[in-house]
Enzyme design. Structure first.
Site, PDB file in Angstrom:
ATOM      1  N   LYS A 276      68.483  65.829 -17.180  1.00 33.34           N
ATOM      2  CA  LYS A 276      67.442  66.181 -16.214  1.00 33.34           C
ATOM      3  C   LYS A 276      67.914  67.328 -15.328  1.00 33.34           C
ATOM      4  O   LYS A 276      69.121  67.506 -15.138  1.00 33.34           O
ATOM      5  CB  LYS A 276      67.147  64.970 -15.310  1.00 33.34           C
ATOM      6  CG  LYS A 276      66.398  63.834 -15.973  1.00 33.34           C
ATOM      7  CD  LYS A 276      66.188  62.691 -14.982  1.00 33.34           C
ATOM      8  CE  LYS A 276      65.470  61.516 -15.622  1.00 33.34           C
ATOM      9  NZ  LYS A 276      64.090  61.798 -16.018  1.00 33.34           N
ATOM     10  N   ARG A 350      61.692  53.283 -23.009  1.00 32.35           N
ATOM     11  CA  ARG A 350      60.955  52.631 -24.109  1.00 32.35           C
ATOM     12  C   ARG A 350      61.898  52.097 -25.166  1.00 32.35           C
ATOM     13  O   ARG A 350      61.582  51.157 -25.878  1.00 32.35           O
ATOM     14  CB  ARG A 350      59.932  53.627 -24.692  1.00 32.35           C
ATOM     15  CG  ARG A 350      60.541  54.877 -25.252  1.00 32.35           C
ATOM     16  CD  ARG A 350      59.533  56.016 -25.357  1.00 32.35           C
ATOM     17  NE  ARG A 350      59.320  56.681 -24.076  1.00 32.35           N
ATOM     18  CZ  ARG A 350      58.471  57.690 -23.871  1.00 32.35           C
ATOM     19  NH1 ARG A 350      57.746  58.137 -24.881  1.00 32.35           N
ATOM     20  NH2 ARG A 350      58.341  58.218 -22.679  1.00 32.35           N
TER      21      ARG A 350
HETATM   22  N1  BES Z   1      62.883  57.212 -15.649  1.00 29.23           N
HETATM   23  C1  BES Z   1      62.127  58.293 -16.172  1.00 29.23           C
HETATM   24  C2  BES Z   1      60.718  58.336 -15.592  1.00 29.23           C
HETATM   25  C3  BES Z   1      60.623  58.712 -14.136  1.00 29.23           C
HETATM   26  C4  BES Z   1      60.418  60.025 -13.788  1.00 29.23           C
HETATM   27  C5  BES Z   1      60.688  57.760 -13.149  1.00 29.23           C
HETATM   28  C6  BES Z   1      60.301  60.374 -12.459  1.00 29.23           C
HETATM   29  C7  BES Z   1      60.589  58.105 -11.826  1.00 29.23           C
HETATM   30  C8  BES Z   1      60.378  59.426 -11.479  1.00 29.23           C
HETATM   31  C9  BES Z   1      61.994  58.178 -17.687  1.00 29.23           C
HETATM   32  O1  BES Z   1      63.094  57.636 -18.320  1.00 29.23           O
HETATM   33  C10 BES Z   1      61.834  59.563 -18.224  1.00 29.23           C
HETATM   34  O2  BES Z   1      62.727  60.331 -18.065  1.00 29.23           O
HETATM   35  N2  BES Z   1      60.697  59.828 -18.860  1.00 29.23           N
HETATM   36  C11 BES Z   1      60.429  61.115 -19.416  1.00 29.23           C
HETATM   37  C12 BES Z   1      59.821  60.915 -20.768  1.00 29.23           C
HETATM   38  C13 BES Z   1      59.705  62.181 -21.559  1.00 29.23           C
HETATM   39  C14 BES Z   1      61.056  62.731 -21.908  1.00 29.23           C
HETATM   40  C15 BES Z   1      58.910  61.887 -22.823  1.00 29.23           C
HETATM   41  C16 BES Z   1      59.485  61.849 -18.467  1.00 29.23           C
HETATM   42  O3  BES Z   1      58.600  61.200 -17.899  1.00 29.23           O
HETATM   43  O4  BES Z   1      59.695  63.030 -18.270  1.00 29.23           O
HETATM   44 MN    MN Z   2      64.565  59.093 -18.735  1.00 33.32          MN
END
Ligand code: BES
Ligand code: MN
Ligand code: ZN
Length: 501
Positions: A276, A350
């Site tokens: 990230k 997931r």
């Molecule tokens: N934990 C994150 C989702 C999240 C994002 C929670 C911001 C709280 C605040 C999750 O694991 C994630 O990174 N999801 C990705 C999925 C994508 C790579 C398909 C996302 O939402 O960007």
């Molecule tokens: Mn994630």
């Protein structure tokens, strides 16, 4: 804080702070009228001249200077009588409690007129509101000015009717239990990931087990390997923290079937190899908010002695990059046997849920609810006013919707249509773990839906609601503990339903 009920006359109450509740329009309740009379009509004047508007949550502090025995009088707004609800009372009591503490009072008496709520409902909302509104996370504040040396020590509910005492105190006890569970969840989510590891969470679960007679089992890497939990192990592969699969069982329901609650428990989500950006990455300690919520809910269920059998499942790991980490392009075999191609290692929630949901099916549950900080897309879709909901069973979704309205932790449904599920088809495996930007909340749920067999199932996406950057009603900035109260209310309604049915 000690919370009790008392009967008595408002003029004689000796306390640091006395709160009276006022509706925005219409006549004062008995307590407010008596206080007004003692103060020579001052309250009436403040309201009629517009110096104090009793909007829900508005508070002003007066010094009665001997006209009342109390040191301070707090006027607390409830809003319009027609809009009154338990949620308004929670808000009012949260504001009253923090105003009392802020003013330096050691104790607070809330004068509670009878309302449209039952005594039990009022007591519950009152305790919940006050305790949740007073919440602060002080574990890492070391100096006196930082750690908020002032604390409220006692809260007393004053009622005019001795017949209400029993109902009020019953409600207060339930409210205390439910608030304590939500606060446990908030504390867990607020804690830095270095101090809230899978191992720490397993320890918290074991502590709850001892206190509330829950059966707790914690699986480690070799046991997960034996079960074939390739998805959870894949996510854990890059971390030096040991992953844990935490199983908590509460048996209060005799021969009833199990209710399975599954909570995403990523103690830190760096994104893994698909790392990230650094902005806001600190917030990714909240990625175990689903796990905290299901632990909170099963804690409440046990403390309230609900006649249900509940299993809470927490797949717990970090998501970290390293030489041994999961990589884009890898294919994982889940516990169910189905395979998943990894497109993005940041879509890890997931993956761990796929194994946890498959494990949940072993209980042959009457229903499964999973709760997860799953997608950033949920914030784009719904903002922070509602958690996302997707599921296969109308009755279950309606029950969650009802619990959401009751607790103020509202949910809003998105569709689980075939066309969305096409977006996670893989060329080389049974599915892929990311479906692109379109409908991100839904494609994530599509993947989950492949692991719940035929069991009635609903998924709650709390990515945008587990943490708040602005103060919300009875929720200070930071971890909200969302889900603990929602799922508790849901379980209470299930208990009612299965009693009748
Ligand atoms: N934990 C994150 C989702 C999240 C994002 C929670 C911001 C709280 C605040 C999750 O694991 C994630 O990174 N999801 C990705 C999925 C994508 C790579 C398909 C996302 O939402 O960007
Ligand atoms: Mn994630
Ligand atoms: Zn995540």
């Amino acid at each position: 804080m000690k919370i009790t009920v008392n009967t008595g006359t408002i003029e004689k109450v000796r306390t640091g702070a006395l709160a009276v509740l006022l509706f925005e329009k219409g006549k004062f309740g008995t307590f407010a009228s008596r206080a007004d009379r003692a103060l020579g009509g001052m309250i009436e004047k403040l309201v009629s001249r517009g110096d104090f508007t009793p909007k829900a949550g508005n508070v002003t502090v007066l010094y009665p200077e001997g006209d009342l025995a109390a040191d301070r009088l707090l006027l607390v707004g409830l809003g319009a009588a027609a809009d009154f609800s338990a949620d308004k009372l929670r808000l009012a009591c949260a504001k009253a409690a923090s105003a009392a503490r802020g003013a330096g009072a050691k104790d607070l008496v809330i004068a509670m007129d009878s309302t449209a709520l039952t005594g039990e409902e009022a007591g519950e909302a009152l305790a919940e509101g006050a305790l949740l509104g007073l919440y602060r996370f002080l574990r890492y504040k070391t100096t006196r000015e930082n750690n908020g040396a002032k604390e409220l020590e006692r809260l007393t509910v004053l009622t005019e009717r001795s017949t209400q005492v029993k109902a009020l105190s019953k409600g207060l006890s339930a409210g205390e239990i439910i608030a304590a569970s939500a606060i446990m969840a908030r504390d867990m989510v607020s804690s830095p990931s270095a101090d809230m590891t899978p191992t720490t969470i397993a320890g918290i679960a074991r502590g709850l087990g001892r206190k509330f007679r829950l059966r707790v089992k914690v699986l480690d890497r070799p046991q997960m390997r034996r079960l074939g939990m390739g998805a959870l192990l894949g996510v854990a592969a890059g971390s030096v923290q040991q992953p844990k699969f935490i199983i908590v069982e509460y048996r209060g329901g005799g021969r009833k079937p199990w209710i399975a609650l599954v909570g995403k428990t990523i103690t830190f989500d760096s994104g893994g190899i698909s790392i990230k950006p650094s902005e806001n990455m600190d917030k990714m300690k909240d990625d175990m908010g689903g796990g905290a919520a299901v632990l909170g809910a099963i804690r409440s269920a046990a403390a309230l002695k609900l006649p249900l059998n509940i299993v809470a499942l927490l797949p717990a790991t970090e998501n970290m990059p390293s030489g041994s980490a999961l990589k884009p392009g890898d294919v994982l075999t889940t516990m169910s046997g189905k395979t998943i191609e990894i497109i993005n290692t940041d879509a890890e929630g997931r993956l761990i849920l796929a194994d946890a949901l498959a494990y949940a099916c072993r209980y042959k549950p009457s229903l499964i609810v999973d709760i997860a900080t799953l997608t950033g897309a949920c914030r784009i879709a719904l903002g922070t006013e509602a958690s996302g909901m997707i599921g296969t069973d109308e009755g279950l979704k309606q029950a969650l919707r009802d619990a959401g309205e009751k607790t103020g932790e509202r949910v809003w449904e998105l569709p689980l249509w075939e066309g969305y599920c096409d977006l996670i088809k893989s060329d080389i495996a049974d599915m892929k773990n990311a479906g692109g930007r379109d409908g991100g909340v839904i494609t994530a749920a599509c993947l989950l839906s492949k692991f719940v067999e035929k069991h009635p199932w609903a998924h709650l996406d709390i990515a945008a609601t587990a943490w708040t950057d602005r103060e919300r009603p009875y929720t200070p900035k930071g971890a909200t503990g969302i889900g603990a109260r929602l799922l508790t209310q849901f379980l209470r309604e299930q208990a009612e339903k299965t009693k009748k049915g």
